[in-house]
Design a protein around this motif. Structure first.
Motif, PDB file in Angstrom:
ATOM      1  N   GLU A 246       2.362  -3.746   5.115  1.00 37.98           N
ATOM      2  CA  GLU A 246       1.044  -3.101   5.236  1.00 37.98           C
ATOM      3  C   GLU A 246       0.081  -3.658   4.184  1.00 37.98           C
TER       4      GLU A 246
ATOM      5  N   ARG B   6      -6.826  -9.157   5.166  1.00 37.28           N
ATOM      6  CA  ARG B   6      -8.139  -8.715   5.678  1.00 37.28           C
ATOM      7  C   ARG B   6      -9.214  -8.845   4.604  1.00 37.28           C
TER       8      ARG B   6
ATOM      9  N   ASP C 289     -11.415  -1.189  -2.075  1.00 38.52           N
ATOM     10  CA  ASP C 289     -10.672  -2.330  -1.544  1.00 38.52           C
ATOM     11  C   ASP C 289     -10.832  -3.552  -2.434  1.00 38.52           C
TER      12      ASP C 289
ATOM     13  N   ASN D 294      -8.540   0.302   8.790  1.00 38.63           N
ATOM     14  CA  ASN D 294      -7.877  -0.898   8.286  1.00 38.63           C
ATOM     15  C   ASN D 294      -8.003  -1.098   6.785  1.00 38.63           C
ATOM     16  N   PHE D 295      -8.745  -0.216   6.129  1.00 39.55           N
ATOM     17  CA  PHE D 295      -8.990  -0.379   4.703  1.00 39.55           C
ATOM     18  C   PHE D 295      -8.656   0.908   3.960  1.00 39.55           C
TER      19      PHE D 295
ATOM     20  N   TYR E 184      -7.935  -5.303  -4.518  1.00 44.40           N
ATOM     21  CA  TYR E 184      -7.703  -6.703  -4.177  1.00 44.40           C
ATOM     22  C   TYR E 184      -7.733  -7.564  -5.434  1.00 44.40           C
TER      23      TYR E 184
ATOM     24  N   TRP F 239      -3.305  -5.897   4.789  1.00 43.27           N
ATOM     25  CA  TRP F 239      -4.561  -5.441   4.167  1.00 43.27           C
ATOM     26  C   TRP F 239      -5.114  -6.525   3.253  1.00 43.27           C
TER      27      TRP F 239
ATOM     28  N   LEU G  48      -2.415   3.283   2.583  1.00 43.78           N
ATOM     29  CA  LEU G  48      -2.740   2.571   3.817  1.00 43.78           C
ATOM     30  C   LEU G  48      -2.070   3.208   5.026  1.00 43.78           C
TER      31      LEU G  48
END
Length: 64
Positions: free
Chosen positions: A52, A59, A29, A18-19, A33, A56, A12
């Motif tokens: 970070e 998001r 992602d 942002n991904f 996740y 993430w 990251l």
């Protein structure tokens, strides 16, 4: 597990977006996740030492 969080932080940090792969959410992602979400529940992981990753994670969570 913490080595994985260190690696994700590294990914990251060197990214422009942002991904994991930039500005758009990708399968990478969602895969990270899903695995991280399970680990948080199973091992009661705290992401406070990984700001970070925590940002993430938030998001992705809001995107689902």
């Amino acid at each position: 597990m913490y080595a994985t969080l260190d690696k994700l932080t590294e990914i990251l940090d060197r990214n422009v977006g942002n991904f994991i792969m930039g500005d758009d959410v990708t399968f990478a992602d969602y895969a990270y996740y899903s695995t991280l979400n399970d680990a948080i529940k199973k091992f009661n992981l705290n992401l406070d030492k990984y700001p970070e990753v925590k940002t993430w994670f938030g998001r992705i969570k809001s995107d689902i």
